[in-house]
Structures are given as structure tokens and as C-alpha cells.
Design an enzyme around this catalytic site. Structure first.
Site, mmCIF file in Angstrom:
data_model
loop_
_atom_site.group_PDB
_atom_site.id
_atom_site.type_symbol
_atom_site.label_atom_id
_atom_site.label_comp_id
_atom_site.label_asym_id
_atom_site.label_seq_id
_atom_site.Cartn_x
_atom_site.Cartn_y
_atom_site.Cartn_z
ATOM 1 N N GLU A 42 1.001 -1.043 -0.039
ATOM 2 C CA GLU A 42 0.154 -0.017 -0.118
ATOM 3 C C GLU A 42 0.831 1.111 -0.103
ATOM 4 O OE1 GLU A 42 -3.138 0.561 -0.756
ATOM 5 O OE2 GLU A 42 -3.367 -1.765 -0.613
ATOM 6 N N TYR A 125 -6.122 6.148 5.340
ATOM 7 C CA TYR A 125 -6.135 5.158 4.435
ATOM 8 C C TYR A 125 -5.401 3.945 4.655
ATOM 9 C CZ TYR A 125 -5.502 2.884 0.026
ATOM 10 O OH TYR A 125 -5.584 2.027 -0.995
ATOM 11 N N ASP A 143 -9.116 6.486 -0.497
ATOM 12 C CA ASP A 143 -8.199 7.228 -1.383
ATOM 13 C C ASP A 143 -8.584 7.935 -2.706
ATOM 14 O OD1 ASP A 143 -8.450 5.379 -3.046
ATOM 15 O OD2 ASP A 143 -6.279 4.735 -3.373
#
Ligand code: SF4
Length: 355
Positions: A42, A125, A143
Site C-alpha cells: 500500500e 487510508y 483514497d
């Protein structure tokens, strides 16, 4: 419960989960639900495309396969593994977080959203993504991709850069999380934004599992949504950059100024565009004895808020001065991380350094 009935987004859950089960891409970090894997991918995905991340991710995991190995790694090793991705503080924060996990959680990644969120470098996030994908928590990961999908689905023409809008979308999503497959739901939303309801160009509505529910599709407003705030103009900075070459080696130094690329290796440089005479003076002040100078390139490098315009000189030196670290090509390839702003100058020049 009542909230769910009123929330029109509730209808997207099942079609989205079905679509994801059938079409999800095979990606190296999706082979399991190990938090370290999801976390690293991520952070990397915030910086570049999926295809580029694959190589970085696999190389990183091959060298630092566990959180313990990550916590104990030399900073130079980390930076080399991150070379070219930019935002080097992110990998420094990943290591800080790994150290916290080793010291405060006995090396086991915490499963609670608040604990995840409190780790260095992990924001809303990433915490939402890890908590839902790895621990099946109903925690949205919102996001730009997800904001675009949801604002199009609901034909919401407000600016998605407003914190209030992001908060409301996050809340609406939290209300509709299914009882099972929560991680899949998070990933399905991300996937839809990445490959169907795409950021650039026309969304692929004809293959979208939500086309019957989508108000932007029905009202043909997809090209006006989402509304984004105008970006501030970048600050322009002029630099003179030196490719000092002595024998088979190239001069590098650590960037000490705070701000962009702080603490990274760099080609020696100075603010402003220098003439050749000023340049020779500067080289002398750095203890470098110049034998030949050639103006070799003008390059531009764009950071988030700054744009560097670089005038680059290729300088052959008689002797290595003490001010710099002199690196062979082999060391440059294997050991030292040089940010892209400088790497591309070397590529442009096609500097050949014997190993
Ligand atoms: Fe996006 Fe089109 Fe799907 Fe609506 S129907 S969510 S605009 S891809």
C-alpha cells in the site's frame, strides 16, 4: 440498521463482491493477508503504478522478508531498495514503525485500527486498508480512487479535496460494510477505481458491475465528477549540478539541507545557474582540481511542490577531493541509492564509469 436501509450505497456491496471474486488481478501482495505484505504494498502503491510496484515489492521482500529483518536493516539498504520510488521518508517511517512493532508488540503486527493508525507513517487510508484486508474490520480505505468511484455513483459534485466530503464518504462506506468479506470489499472498491472507473480518460462503464446503480452514468456527468481543488503552482528552483569524474569514479555527497531529498545522496550542486568561471571557483572551493569542463545538459525534475531546473556540467578532475564520496559504477549500481532527479542526468549523459 436503519442507516443501512437509507444508505443508497448498500446496493453496491453484492455486485461489487461478485465482480471482485471473478476478476481480481493476481498480485504478489494478494497471495496472503499478512499485514506486512499489505502494508508495504500500500505504501509503494501510493507512489507508482502497480506494474512498477511488483518488482520493487518482490525485491524488498526477498531481502527483508520479515518485520524483524526490516527493523534491523541498515538505512543504506532500505534506501537502495526504495531507489527510484521517491518520498524516501516513507521508507524511513516504515522502518520506524517496524521498530515500534518489535518493541511494543513483540514483533506481531497489531490488529486494532487505532493501534495500526498510531504507527509512524500510517494514516487513515493505510490503517483502513490493513485493518479491513488483514483483520476483517469494517474500516474503509478512502483514497482518490475510492472518492472518485463514490462521488460518481452518487453524482456528488462537491470537491473531493474537502475534508468534510472525505469524512462523509468514509462514514457512508463504513455503514455498508458486509458482515463477511470485508477485506474483499475494500479491495474491490480500490480495484474498481484502478481499472474500471479510471482516473484519466473515460471510465469503462460498459464493464462496470455498478453501471445500473451509477447516477453519473445515468446522467452522463462522469467527466465533471469528481471536482478537484486547483493545485497550487509549483515553486521553481534553479540549480547547477556537477558530474565530477575522476578516474573511474563519480563524486557524491549527502544532502544536508532540510526539505526535499534531505539525507539522500546527491550529485554535488549549488543554487542558481553558474557560469563556467563561477563553476570552476566553486569546484576549487570544494577542493576539486578541474582538468576539463563540458556543459552537458539542462534537466527538469518535478517534485510535488517544487520543480528543479538543473544546468549540468560534466567535469573531469585531476584528483579526488576530500569533500565527496567517490563511487565506482559498481558501487552506484549495487550499494548507493541516488534519487531519480540525479539518476536521469547520468542516464542522459550516458556516463560510463569503469567498475
Ligand atoms: Fe464509474 Fe461508469 Fe461504473 Fe459509474 S458506471 S462507477 S462512472 S465506471
Amino acid at each position: 440498521m436503519e442507516k443501512n436501509i437509507k444508505n443508497p450505497l448498500k446496493k453496491i456491496v453484492q455486485p461489487l463482491l461478485l465482480w471482485y471474486a471473478e476478476t481480481a488481478r493476481e498480485l504478489p501482495w494478494r497471495r496472503d493477508k499478512e499485514p506486512y505484505h499489505v502494508w508495504l504494498s500500500e505504501i509503494m502503491l501510493q507512489q507508482t503504478r502497480v506494474e512498477a510496484v511488483k518488482q520493487y515489492y518482490l525485491r524488498f521482500m526477498a531481502q527483508l522478508p520479515t518485520i524483524k529483518a526490516l527493523a534491523e536493516a541498515e538505512e543504506a539498504v532500505l534506501l537502495k531498495l526504495w531507489e527510484g520510488l521517491g518520498y524516501y521518508n516513507r521508507v524511513r517511517n516504515i522502518q520506524k514503525a517496524a521498530k515500534v512493532i518489535m518493541e511494543q508488540y513483540g514483533g506481531v503486527f497489531p490488529g486494532d485500527y487505532e493501534a495500526i493508525h498510531s504507527l509512524p507513517g500510517i494514516g487513515d487510508y493505510t490503517a483502513g486498508a490493513i485493518a479491513s484486508i488483514c483483520f476483517e474490520q469494517p474500516t474503509p480505505a478512502v483514497d482518490g480512487n475510492v472518492l472518485r468511484v463514490i462521488s460518481r455513483l452518487t453524482n456528488d459534485a462537491r470537491c473531493v479535496d474537502l475534508p468534510l466530503v472525505k469524512r462523509e464518504i468514509t462514514e457512508k462506506l463504513r455503514e455498508i460494510y458486509p458482515k463477511t468479506h470485508r477485506g474483499d470489499f475494500t479491495q474491490a472498491l480500490m480495484e474498481l477505481g484502478a481499472i474500471v472507473c479510471v482516473p484519466n480518460g473515460e471510465p469503462k462503464c460498459s464493464v462496470c458491475p455498478l453501471q445500473k446503480l451509477c447516477l453519473a452514468k445515468q446522467q452522463d456527468t462522469w467527466d465533471q465528477i469528481p471536482l478537484k481543488a486547483k493545485k497550487k503552482a509549483r515553486r521553481l528552483e534553479e540549480l547547477t549540478v556537477f558530474i565530477f569524474r575522476c578516474g573511474g569514479k563519480l563524486a557524491l555527497r549527502k544532502r544536508t539541507q532540510p526539505g526535499v531529498l534531505s539525507g539522500m545522496l546527491e550529485l554535488p550542486n549549488t543554487a542558481g545557474f553558474l557560469s563556467e568561471t563561477e563553476m570552476v571557483k566553486t569546484a576549487k572551493a570544494w577542493g576539486v582540481s578541474v582538468s576539463d569542463i563540458e556543459l552537458c545538459a539542462h534537466e527538469k525534475h518535478v517534485f510535488t511542490h517544487i520543480e528543479w531546473h538543473m544546468r549540468c556540467y560534466f567535469v573531469t578532475c585531476r584528483a579526488e577531493g576530500d569533500a565527496f564520496l567517490w563511487a565506482s559504477e559498481n558501487e552506484l549500481n549495487q550499494q548507493y541509492a541516488l534519487p531519480s532527479a540525479f539518476k536521469k542526468i547520468l542516464r542522459e549523459r550516458q556516463t560510463e564509469l569503469p567498475g
